[in-house]
Scaffold this active site. Structure first.
Site, PDB file in Angstrom:
ATOM      1  CG  ASP A  50       5.186  13.983 -18.008  1.00 43.05           C
ATOM      2  OD1 ASP A  50       6.266  14.724 -17.879  1.00 43.05           O
ATOM      3  OD2 ASP A  50       4.539  14.295 -16.790  1.00 43.05           O
ATOM      4  CB  SER A  51       7.277  16.033 -22.708  1.00 46.72           C
ATOM      5  OG  SER A  51       8.517  15.428 -23.029  1.00 46.72           O
ATOM      6  CG  ASP A  90       8.918  13.362 -16.423  1.00 44.35           C
ATOM      7  OD1 ASP A  90       9.188  13.716 -15.645  1.00 44.35           O
ATOM      8  OD2 ASP A  90       8.846  14.042 -17.161  1.00 44.35           O
ATOM      9  CE  LYS A 120      10.970  14.963 -14.481  1.00 50.23           C
ATOM     10  NZ  LYS A 120      10.359  15.919 -14.705  1.00 50.23           N
ATOM     11  CD  GLU A 122       5.525  17.824 -13.129  1.00 49.40           C
ATOM     12  OE1 GLU A 122       6.114  18.060 -14.717  1.00 49.40           O
ATOM     13  OE2 GLU A 122       4.622  19.042 -12.993  1.00 49.40           O
ATOM     14  CD  GLU A 189       9.384  23.053 -17.555  1.00 46.80           C
ATOM     15  OE1 GLU A 189       8.591  22.913 -18.891  1.00 46.80           O
ATOM     16  OE2 GLU A 189       9.382  22.056 -16.901  1.00 46.80           O
TER      17      GLU A 189
END
Length: 291
Positions: A50-51, A90, A120, A122, A189
């Protein structure tokens, strides 16, 4: 004779690599060229991160605005181009936080519509039930703890996590809980090296570090950061392996200059015409459209 594409890296092989002490290489990618370059370089895993919100789609300073539809398009593009690497999608902010049902529904879309091998998400805590639900639906899942960009505001910004003893113990507990919930892999991270080492040693699933030291089972970097396509301030954990932004600017400036001064295109860039056909064309066109 065409060359058959490389076989997909089996997911169990990632855990086997951890057991053998072989480092896992992950990089982000968001399009066909990026996926093909990663493939050719022998990269093991591609994260369609998602970056993309910041490095591709132009959102400023946050990953939060990127949508499911945008991430599905990017993931589909990468999955079509990458044969051997494991493709991880993501899940964007809002696609799994509301309920287990939402999380499963959207994870299925990434696999069914976009061709992802894994998804993925978070966090731990309330997200543990999301991980369990997605895994129960038959979808391999990657966890992500430490600095979680989707909730960076709640963490006080883009800062290292787990610097105090209590916070570090909390990260170890979260990592173990995510493994117990069924996660196949864990991204760490912006976590101090000793904390990442402890987590890596305690888990049977692989850890992938980004700003978490050298003792994780693998590493990931953002494509644009490592290639020097990103500009401005970068996290200290980024190493630039090229400076493509300068090369691209130089190439575009040279192109613009040659177009303006008439040196491009040259004769070598044009298509010729048989002399006899050209003469016939000139006669025919002059009759059809007199000057």
């Amino acid at each position: 004779m065409s060359t058959l594409p490389a076989a997909k890296l089996p997911l169990p092989e990632l855990a086997a690599m951890k057991r053998r002490g072989e480092k896992i290489v992950m990089v982000t990618a968001y399009d066909m060229p990026g996926a093909r370059f990663a493939e050719d370089a022998g990269i093991d895993m591609i994260l369609v991160g998602d970056s993309a919100a910041m490095v591709v789609l132009g959102y400023e300073g946050t990953t939060v605005p990127v949508t499911m539809e945008e991430m599905l398009i990017l993931t589909r593009t990468v999955a079509r181009a990458a044969y051997r690497p494991v493709v991880v999608a993501d899940m964007p902010f809002g696609s799994y936080q509301v309920s287990d049902e939402d999380a499963v529904r959207n994870a299925i879309r990434f696999v069914k519509e976009a061709g992802a091998d894994m998804v993925k998400l978070e966090g731990a805590g309330p997200m543990l039930s999301r991980v369990r639900a997605i895994v129960d639906a038959g979808i391999p899942t990657v966890g992500h703890i430490g600095l979680t960009p989707q909730t960076a505001t709640a963490l006080g910004g883009f800062r290292t996590q787990g610097k105090s003893a209590d916070a570090a113990v909390g990260l170890v507990e979260d990592a173990l809980a995510l493994q117990a919930a069924g996660a196949s892999l864990l991204v760490l991270e912006a976590v101090p090296g000793p904390v990442a080492r402890e987590i890596t040693q305690r888990l049977t699933i692989p850890t992938i570090g980004i700003g978490a030291g050298a003792e994780c089972d693998g590493q990931v970097l953002v494509y644009h950061d490592l290639l020097g396509l990103s500009e401005g301030h970068l996290p200290r954990f980024v190493k630039r392996y090229a400076n493509l932004s300068r090369d691209i600017r130089d190439a575009l400036e040279a192109y613009a200059a040659e177009v303006r001064d008439g040196t491009f295109p040259g004769p070598e860039h044009a298509y010729a015409m048989d002399a006899e056909e050209r003469a016939a064309f000139e006669v025919a066109v002059s009759r059809a459209t007199p000057r």
